[in-house]
Design a protein around this motif. Structure first.
Motif, PDB file in Angstrom:
ATOM      1  N   THR A 171      -4.624   6.411   0.177  1.00 17.74           N
ATOM      2  CA  THR A 171      -3.365   6.963   0.674  1.00 17.74           C
ATOM      3  C   THR A 171      -2.619   5.939   1.521  1.00 17.74           C
ATOM      4  OG1 THR A 171      -4.274   9.204   0.667  1.00 17.74           O
ATOM      5  CG2 THR A 171      -2.337   8.793   2.049  1.00 17.74           C
ATOM      6  N   GLN A 172      -3.334   5.302   2.435  1.00 18.75           N
ATOM      7  CA  GLN A 172      -2.699   4.342   3.340  1.00 18.75           C
ATOM      8  C   GLN A 172      -2.198   3.102   2.608  1.00 18.75           C
ATOM      9  OE1 GLN A 172      -5.151   3.075   6.631  1.00 18.75           O
ATOM     10  NE2 GLN A 172      -3.714   1.468   7.245  1.00 18.75           N
ATOM     11  N   PHE A 173      -2.965   2.655   1.610  1.00 24.51           N
ATOM     12  CA  PHE A 173      -2.645   1.412   0.912  1.00 24.51           C
ATOM     13  C   PHE A 173      -2.116   1.699  -0.495  1.00 24.51           C
ATOM     14  CE2 PHE A 173      -5.656   0.326   4.195  1.00 24.51           C
ATOM     15  CZ  PHE A 173      -5.228  -0.902   4.672  1.00 24.51           C
ATOM     16  N   GLY A 174      -1.267   2.685  -0.593  1.00 22.12           N
ATOM     17  CA  GLY A 174      -0.755   3.103  -1.891  1.00 22.12           C
ATOM     18  C   GLY A 174       0.046   2.043  -2.621  1.00 22.12           C
ATOM     19  N   GLU A 175       0.534   1.028  -1.906  1.00 19.64           N
ATOM     20  CA  GLU A 175       1.333  -0.019  -2.547  1.00 19.64           C
ATOM     21  C   GLU A 175       0.492  -0.985  -3.373  1.00 19.64           C
ATOM     22  OE1 GLU A 175      -0.132  -1.905   1.241  1.00 19.64           O
ATOM     23  OE2 GLU A 175       0.574   0.088   0.617  1.00 19.64           O
ATOM     24  N   LEU A 176      -0.837  -0.948  -3.217  1.00 21.61           N
ATOM     25  CA  LEU A 176      -1.674  -1.941  -3.887  1.00 21.61           C
ATOM     26  C   LEU A 176      -1.646  -1.803  -5.405  1.00 21.61           C
ATOM     27  CD1 LEU A 176      -4.828  -2.166  -1.595  1.00 21.61           C
ATOM     28  CD2 LEU A 176      -2.800  -3.623  -1.641  1.00 21.61           C
ATOM     29  N   THR A 177      -1.711  -0.585  -5.897  1.00 25.16           N
ATOM     30  CA  THR A 177      -1.764  -0.411  -7.352  1.00 25.16           C
ATOM     31  C   THR A 177      -0.505  -0.923  -8.048  1.00 25.16           C
ATOM     32  OG1 THR A 177      -3.352   1.399  -7.255  1.00 25.16           O
ATOM     33  CG2 THR A 177      -1.972   1.262  -9.224  1.00 25.16           C
ATOM     34  N   PRO A 178       0.709  -0.514  -7.640  1.00 26.97           N
ATOM     35  CA  PRO A 178       1.890  -1.074  -8.323  1.00 26.97           C
ATOM     36  C   PRO A 178       2.010  -2.587  -8.171  1.00 26.97           C
ATOM     37  CG  PRO A 178       2.541   0.266  -6.437  1.00 26.97           C
ATOM     38  CD  PRO A 178       1.085   0.528  -6.673  1.00 26.97           C
ATOM     39  N   LEU A 179       1.519  -3.129  -7.062  1.00 29.71           N
ATOM     40  CA  LEU A 179       1.549  -4.579  -6.881  1.00 29.71           C
ATOM     41  C   LEU A 179       0.589  -5.247  -7.873  1.00 29.71           C
ATOM     42  CD1 LEU A 179       1.339  -6.339  -3.389  1.00 29.71           C
ATOM     43  CD2 LEU A 179       0.495  -7.366  -5.483  1.00 29.71           C
ATOM     44  N   LEU A 180      -0.630  -4.709  -7.965  1.00 27.26           N
ATOM     45  CA  LEU A 180      -1.634  -5.321  -8.824  1.00 27.26           C
ATOM     46  C   LEU A 180      -1.318  -5.132 -10.307  1.00 27.26           C
ATOM     47  CD1 LEU A 180      -4.843  -4.360  -6.823  1.00 27.26           C
ATOM     48  CD2 LEU A 180      -3.832  -6.635  -7.059  1.00 27.26           C
ATOM     49  N   GLU A 181      -0.568  -4.088 -10.641  1.00 23.01           N
ATOM     50  CA  GLU A 181      -0.154  -3.908 -12.040  1.00 23.01           C
ATOM     51  C   GLU A 181       0.599  -5.122 -12.560  1.00 23.01           C
ATOM     52  OE1 GLU A 181       2.208  -0.415 -12.044  1.00 23.01           O
ATOM     53  OE2 GLU A 181       0.523   0.956 -12.311  1.00 23.01           O
ATOM     54  N   GLN A 182       1.281  -5.816 -11.675  1.00 22.52           N
ATOM     55  CA  GLN A 182       2.058  -6.992 -12.068  1.00 22.52           C
ATOM     56  C   GLN A 182       1.208  -8.256 -12.141  1.00 22.52           C
ATOM     57  OE1 GLN A 182       5.249  -6.361 -12.928  1.00 22.52           O
ATOM     58  NE2 GLN A 182       4.688  -4.253 -12.406  1.00 22.52           N
ATOM     59  N   LYS A 183      -0.032  -8.172 -11.648  1.00 22.03           N
ATOM     60  CA  LYS A 183      -0.857  -9.365 -11.497  1.00 22.03           C
ATOM     61  C   LYS A 183      -2.062  -9.413 -12.425  1.00 22.03           C
ATOM     62  CE  LYS A 183       1.301 -11.308  -7.943  1.00 22.03           C
ATOM     63  NZ  LYS A 183       1.805 -12.695  -7.960  1.00 22.03           N
ATOM     64  N   VAL A 184      -2.545  -8.259 -12.887  1.00 24.19           N
ATOM     65  CA  VAL A 184      -3.843  -8.241 -13.576  1.00 24.19           C
ATOM     66  C   VAL A 184      -3.797  -7.354 -14.822  1.00 24.19           C
ATOM     67  CG1 VAL A 184      -4.942  -8.513 -11.325  1.00 24.19           C
ATOM     68  CG2 VAL A 184      -4.886  -6.258 -12.370  1.00 24.19           C
ATOM     69  N   GLY A 185      -4.839  -7.499 -15.650  1.00 24.79           N
ATOM     70  CA  GLY A 185      -4.955  -6.677 -16.843  1.00 24.79           C
ATOM     71  C   GLY A 185      -5.804  -5.440 -16.669  1.00 24.79           C
TER      72      GLY A 185
END
Length: 266
Positions: A171-185
């Motif tokens: 919940t607190q770090f919800g920005e990680l997933t959309p950020l990582l979508e741009q970086k990894v498979g």
């Protein structure tokens, strides 16, 4: 042409997870780092955490575990030589500290642990972008949540990224997933990237330089696209079509007919 190239597969360890189960995370992480002498292309080569007494203790736990790991035999002498060169690069860098591991000598690879200054990752320094193929990982301690995001922005393309956390972390770090979508498979929650299942959903690819073409995968059913070139047969009589395209569907395969999957004859 799809080809795997280089990936350091970051693992992000979030605060509540460390408070809840640091011992387990340390054991599982080290097991993943040294599995197969670190020769998995999804080996976790970078571990990122937010500065705190808990992360300091976790780093010490991992250092102790790495220090107790036995040396292992690598695939061949060339691989071992490349591993030694990669370690030398890390050891020689003024902003990277060696935390654990026996001196690399002899005919086997010694597991190692390093800690790098966060600025190297934030600024995209090549020393943290190049994979050291072998049983080694590098810890990076960031100051806070904003610096964590900045560090991840500094990463080049990767095969995988792992988030270790509890529900409150997600919940607190919800920005990680959309950020990582741009970086990894492939993004993992509370797992380790050295496990790769051969299935329809698996993506074993990622943005450059993890692979040469982020649209492909080398594991799973979509991997067949690396070896196929589409051909259209227009105005062909049924008798001249390949069996896979004949109206009777003699191979009984699933086909798309007007956009709908079907095994029926036409």
């Amino acid at each position: 042409v799809f080809a795997e190239m280089s990936s350091i597969n970051p693992v992000i360890v979030l605060p509540q997870a460390l408070q809840t189960r640091a011992d387990t995370i340390a054991r599982d992480l080290v097991a993943s780092v040294v599995q197969g002498c670190g020769q998995f292309c999804t080996n976790p080569g970078l571990v990122i955490g937010i500065a705190s007494p808990a992360f300091t203790g976790f780093t010490q736990q991992v250092a102790q575990l790495i220090g107790g790991q036995p040396a292992q035999t690598m695939l061949n002498a060339g691989t071992l030589n490349s591993y030694g060169k990669g370690l030398h690069t890390l050891l020689a860098h003024p902003r990277i500290e060696h935390l654990a591991g026996q001196t690399q000598t002899g005919n086997q690879a010694q597991p190692q642990l390093f800690k790098a200054d966060a600025s190297l990752l934030i600024n995209g320094d090549e020393v943290l972008q190049e994979e050291v193929f072998g049983p080694t990982t590098v810890f990076v301690e960031v100051a806070d949540q904003a610096q964590l995001a900045a560090a991840l922005h500094g990463l080049h393309g990767q095969l995988t990224a792992t988030i270790i956390g509890e529900p409150a972390d997600f919940t607190q770090f919800g920005e990680l997933t959309p950020l990582l979508e741009q970086k990894v498979g492939r993004i993992l929650l509370n797992g380790y990237p050295t496990g790769v299942e051969v299935c329809d959903a698996m993506v074993h690819g990622g943005p450059y330089p993890a692979t040469s073409d982020a649209r492909g995968t080398s594991v799973g059913t979509l991997a067949i696209e690396r070896f196929l070139r589409p051909v259209c047969f227009q105005n062909y009589p049924d008798s001249l079509l390949p069996d896979a395209l004949k109206n009777a569907n003699p191979l009984r395969i699933q086909r798309l007919v007007d956009g709908q999957p079907s095994r029926d004859a036409l």
